[in-house]
Write a protein that holds these residues in place. Structure first.
Motif, PDB file in Angstrom:
ATOM      1  N   GLY A 207     -75.279 -29.706  15.883  1.00 38.08           N
ATOM      2  CA  GLY A 207     -74.080 -30.649  15.940  1.00 38.08           C
ATOM      3  C   GLY A 207     -72.643 -29.926  15.785  1.00 38.08           C
ATOM      4  N   TYR A 208     -72.673 -28.915  15.054  1.00 38.43           N
ATOM      5  CA  TYR A 208     -71.550 -28.066  14.903  1.00 38.43           C
ATOM      6  C   TYR A 208     -71.116 -27.393  15.857  1.00 38.43           C
ATOM      7  CZ  TYR A 208     -68.073 -25.199  12.298  1.00 38.43           C
ATOM      8  OH  TYR A 208     -67.023 -24.599  12.123  1.00 38.43           O
ATOM      9  N   TRP A 209     -72.275 -26.584  16.651  1.00 36.41           N
ATOM     10  CA  TRP A 209     -71.998 -25.966  17.778  1.00 36.41           C
ATOM     11  C   TRP A 209     -71.595 -26.671  18.969  1.00 36.41           C
ATOM     12  CZ3 TRP A 209     -74.497 -26.721  22.734  1.00 36.41           C
ATOM     13  CH2 TRP A 209     -74.401 -25.681  23.474  1.00 36.41           C
ATOM     14  N   TRP A 210     -72.172 -28.153  19.163  1.00 36.63           N
ATOM     15  CA  TRP A 210     -71.595 -29.043  20.100  1.00 36.63           C
ATOM     16  C   TRP A 210     -70.367 -29.459  19.981  1.00 36.63           C
ATOM     17  CZ3 TRP A 210     -74.066 -31.255  24.399  1.00 36.63           C
ATOM     18  CH2 TRP A 210     -73.589 -32.615  24.721  1.00 36.63           C
ATOM     19  N   ALA A 211     -70.045 -29.893  18.611  1.00 36.12           N
ATOM     20  CA  ALA A 211     -68.525 -30.098  18.420  1.00 36.12           C
ATOM     21  C   ALA A 211     -67.447 -29.008  18.834  1.00 36.12           C
ATOM     22  CB  ALA A 211     -68.433 -30.573  17.009  1.00 36.12           C
ATOM     23  N   ARG A 212     -67.929 -27.827  18.569  1.00 39.41           N
ATOM     24  CA  ARG A 212     -66.913 -26.811  19.013  1.00 39.41           C
ATOM     25  C   ARG A 212     -67.009 -26.656  20.442  1.00 39.41           C
ATOM     26  NH1 ARG A 212     -68.893 -21.959  15.785  1.00 39.41           N
ATOM     27  NH2 ARG A 212     -71.001 -23.271  15.702  1.00 39.41           N
ATOM     28  N   LYS A 213     -67.911 -26.547  21.078  1.00 37.83           N
ATOM     29  CA  LYS A 213     -67.979 -26.124  22.340  1.00 37.83           C
ATOM     30  C   LYS A 213     -67.777 -27.475  23.358  1.00 37.83           C
ATOM     31  CE  LYS A 213     -69.510 -22.094  21.664  1.00 37.83           C
ATOM     32  NZ  LYS A 213     -68.653 -20.765  21.930  1.00 37.83           N
ATOM     33  N   PHE A 214     -67.981 -28.590  22.965  1.00 38.47           N
ATOM     34  CA  PHE A 214     -67.749 -29.756  23.816  1.00 38.47           C
ATOM     35  C   PHE A 214     -67.097 -30.773  23.352  1.00 38.47           C
ATOM     36  CE2 PHE A 214     -71.774 -27.550  25.079  1.00 38.47           C
ATOM     37  CZ  PHE A 214     -71.683 -27.160  26.175  1.00 38.47           C
ATOM     38  N   ALA A 215     -65.883 -30.635  23.200  1.00 45.03           N
ATOM     39  CA  ALA A 215     -64.734 -31.480  22.458  1.00 45.03           C
ATOM     40  C   ALA A 215     -65.042 -32.938  22.908  1.00 45.03           C
ATOM     41  CB  ALA A 215     -63.472 -31.043  22.426  1.00 45.03           C
ATOM     42  N   LEU A 216     -64.721 -33.372  24.077  1.00 47.42           N
ATOM     43  CA  LEU A 216     -64.900 -34.580  24.445  1.00 47.42           C
ATOM     44  C   LEU A 216     -66.073 -35.274  24.464  1.00 47.42           C
ATOM     45  CD1 LEU A 216     -63.278 -37.308  25.997  1.00 47.42           C
ATOM     46  CD2 LEU A 216     -63.766 -36.018  28.161  1.00 47.42           C
ATOM     47  N   PRO A 217     -67.281 -34.713  24.607  1.00 46.65           N
ATOM     48  CA  PRO A 217     -68.464 -35.487  24.362  1.00 46.65           C
ATOM     49  C   PRO A 217     -68.845 -35.870  23.071  1.00 46.65           C
ATOM     50  CG  PRO A 217     -68.861 -33.745  26.151  1.00 46.65           C
ATOM     51  CD  PRO A 217     -67.539 -33.557  25.616  1.00 46.65           C
ATOM     52  N   TYR A 218     -68.376 -34.769  22.196  1.00 48.67           N
ATOM     53  CA  TYR A 218     -68.349 -34.950  20.587  1.00 48.67           C
ATOM     54  C   TYR A 218     -67.410 -36.210  20.146  1.00 48.67           C
ATOM     55  CZ  TYR A 218     -66.923 -34.293  15.744  1.00 48.67           C
ATOM     56  OH  TYR A 218     -66.477 -34.261  14.616  1.00 48.67           O
ATOM     57  N   GLU A 219     -66.257 -36.176  20.736  1.00 46.17           N
ATOM     58  CA  GLU A 219     -65.497 -37.385  20.384  1.00 46.17           C
ATOM     59  C   GLU A 219     -66.169 -38.749  20.725  1.00 46.17           C
ATOM     60  OE1 GLU A 219     -61.473 -37.439  21.688  1.00 46.17           O
ATOM     61  OE2 GLU A 219     -61.077 -35.558  21.079  1.00 46.17           O
ATOM     62  N   VAL A 220     -66.822 -38.450  21.945  1.00 44.16           N
ATOM     63  CA  VAL A 220     -67.541 -40.022  22.536  1.00 44.16           C
ATOM     64  C   VAL A 220     -68.577 -40.175  21.665  1.00 44.16           C
ATOM     65  CG1 VAL A 220     -69.012 -40.914  24.305  1.00 44.16           C
ATOM     66  CG2 VAL A 220     -66.840 -39.698  24.900  1.00 44.16           C
ATOM     67  N   VAL A 221     -69.294 -39.158  21.238  1.00 42.87           N
ATOM     68  CA  VAL A 221     -70.597 -39.319  20.078  1.00 42.87           C
ATOM     69  C   VAL A 221     -69.933 -40.058  18.864  1.00 42.87           C
ATOM     70  CG1 VAL A 221     -72.280 -38.437  18.764  1.00 42.87           C
ATOM     71  CG2 VAL A 221     -72.089 -37.797  21.319  1.00 42.87           C
ATOM     72  N   MET A 222     -68.975 -39.384  18.440  1.00 38.10           N
ATOM     73  CA  MET A 222     -68.488 -39.977  17.066  1.00 38.10           C
ATOM     74  C   MET A 222     -67.806 -41.267  17.251  1.00 38.10           C
ATOM     75  SD  MET A 222     -68.923 -37.811  14.693  1.00 38.10           S
ATOM     76  CE  MET A 222     -70.476 -37.431  15.569  1.00 38.10           C
ATOM     77  N   ARG A 223     -67.356 -41.680  18.462  1.00 35.84           N
ATOM     78  CA  ARG A 223     -66.927 -43.032  18.471  1.00 35.84           C
ATOM     79  C   ARG A 223     -68.159 -44.268  18.461  1.00 35.84           C
ATOM     80  NH1 ARG A 223     -63.082 -41.347  23.497  1.00 35.84           N
ATOM     81  NH2 ARG A 223     -61.262 -40.221  22.011  1.00 35.84           N
ATOM     82  N   ILE A 224     -69.265 -43.545  19.331  1.00 34.92           N
ATOM     83  CA  ILE A 224     -70.468 -44.461  19.111  1.00 34.92           C
ATOM     84  C   ILE A 224     -70.686 -44.780  17.859  1.00 34.92           C
ATOM     85  CG2 ILE A 224     -72.804 -44.697  19.963  1.00 34.92           C
ATOM     86  CD1 ILE A 224     -72.077 -43.107  22.527  1.00 34.92           C
ATOM     87  N   ALA A 225     -71.025 -43.728  17.172  1.00 36.06           N
ATOM     88  CA  ALA A 225     -71.777 -43.617  15.762  1.00 36.06           C
ATOM     89  C   ALA A 225     -70.617 -44.505  14.854  1.00 36.06           C
ATOM     90  CB  ALA A 225     -71.665 -42.291  15.012  1.00 36.06           C
ATOM     91  N   ASN A 226     -69.383 -44.527  15.100  1.00 35.29           N
ATOM     92  CA  ASN A 226     -68.423 -45.261  14.233  1.00 35.29           C
ATOM     93  C   ASN A 226     -68.526 -46.608  14.498  1.00 35.29           C
ATOM     94  OD1 ASN A 226     -65.775 -46.324  13.269  1.00 35.29           O
ATOM     95  ND2 ASN A 226     -65.753 -44.005  12.495  1.00 35.29           N
ATOM     96  N   ASN A 227     -68.987 -47.208  15.725  1.00 41.04           N
ATOM     97  CA  ASN A 227     -68.981 -48.177  16.304  1.00 41.04           C
ATOM     98  C   ASN A 227     -70.254 -49.036  15.678  1.00 41.04           C
ATOM     99  OD1 ASN A 227     -66.764 -48.440  17.864  1.00 41.04           O
ATOM    100  ND2 ASN A 227     -67.926 -47.964  19.693  1.00 41.04           N
TER     101      ASN A 227
END
Length: 325
Positions: A275-295
């Protein structure tokens, strides 16, 4: 010309030292190891594992009876506990007095482990000042109190050592409702990042532990502000957490391996590393996943609110019926 001649080019040895980092504590055998939060969860498992590895332990926790029980368990296993005392790491005066006692009776530590911690989740409109303060006091200032009370002696001794700070996945990722908790865990991550380089010249290693789900008593006692933990939907989510959580013993094994291999980032499970690697390498997909989790978390909050409102209405109706009778 005089300035140029006074400057010395780095030697091959000094250049090598920039890339090759020695391991200050390759074994815990006969090493003096301080562990906070040693009465339960990751702290307890780490204390037991360190004792089995031959460490000489100094232990503390806020739970006096549970700490005594862990000490007794270690002694039953023929481990060594040099010193233990119950206290609150968020209280600087207590930590300073504790450190003076350890210095007098035990001496300088070889390894210092900041494991003690508490947790509270909630949205910003539900969290109260006391929640924010407790997270910072225990999870950030607690380790800082320990660091300032025990690490300078290691520096002055001049023979190296190791410092372990337990952060969290919430110190790496923007997990929903974790603002107060993340404030403390991102904070200790920053402290560790700086000390990693500051202490290197003293041959003191630093490890930052970032657990994901770990099946500890903290899971059952975490304060989820504004949510009814008795709600069926919330219970299902907690049960789902237990299915992916690792054991405290696995976390402890990762911590000890991090010390003896001088690893800075220590993960207790693959999901957080990825997850940490993903967040650093793929900023936009990471943001989308965090929005889904927040929802998803917002949905659970609304379910809890509806259940609470329905329960209140039922109680009001029952009381009205009784008065009518």
């Amino acid at each position: 010309m005089g300035l140029m001649t006074s400057l010395k080019l780095p030697s091959l040895q000094s250049v090598r030292e920039l890339f090759v980092v020695p391991t200050p504590v390759p074994s815990l055998h006969d090493r003096k190891v301080l562990i906070t939060g040693a009465a339960s969860g990751i702290g307890r498992a780490t204390a037991l594992a360190a004792a089995d590895a031959g460490a000489q332990l100094v232990l503390t926790d806020i739970q006096a009876d549970a700490l005594d029980a862990v000490v007794a368990e270690i002694l039953d296993r023929r481990g060594t506990v040099l010193y233990h005392r119950a206290g609150d790491v968020s209280d600087y005066e207590w930590v300073a007095a504790f450190a003076r006692g350890v210095d007098a009776e035990v001496g300088v530590m070889d390894v210092v482990m900041n494991v003690a911690g508490v947790s509270a989740w909630g949205t910003v409109e539900r969290l109260e000042h006391r929640h924010w303060k407790k997270m910072v006091d225990v999870n950030l200032m607690g380790p800082i109190h320990i660091i300032e009370s025990f690490v300078p002696q290691m520096v002055r001794r001049g023979t190296g050592g190791h410092l372990v700070n337990v952060s969290s996945a919430a110190g790496l990722l923007a997990l929903p409702w974790h603002a107060a908790y993340s404030a403390s865990k991102f904070g200790i991550r920053g402290v560790s990042e700086v000390l990693r380089f500051d202490l290197r010249r003293h041959n003191i290693g630093v490890s930052l532990v970032c657990p994901g789900g770990v099946a500890t008593p903290l899971v059952e006692t975490v304060d989820i502000v504004g949510l009814d933990r008795g709600n069926t939907a919330i219970q299902r989510e907690i049960a789902g957490f237990h299915k992916i959580a690792v054991t405290p013993e696995k976390a402890a094994s990762a911590i000890l391996r991090g010390v003896t291999r001088n690893k800075f980032m220590v993960y207790t499970s693959f999901d957080i590393r990825f997850g940490y690697w993903w967040a650093r390498k793929f900023a936009l997909p990471y943001e989308v996943v965090m929005r889904i989790a927040n929802n998803r978390f917002d949905y659970l909050a609304r379910l809890s609110d509806l259940a609470s409102a329905a329960g209140a209405a039922d109680r009001t109706g029952t009381e009205a019926s009784r008065r009518a009778e």
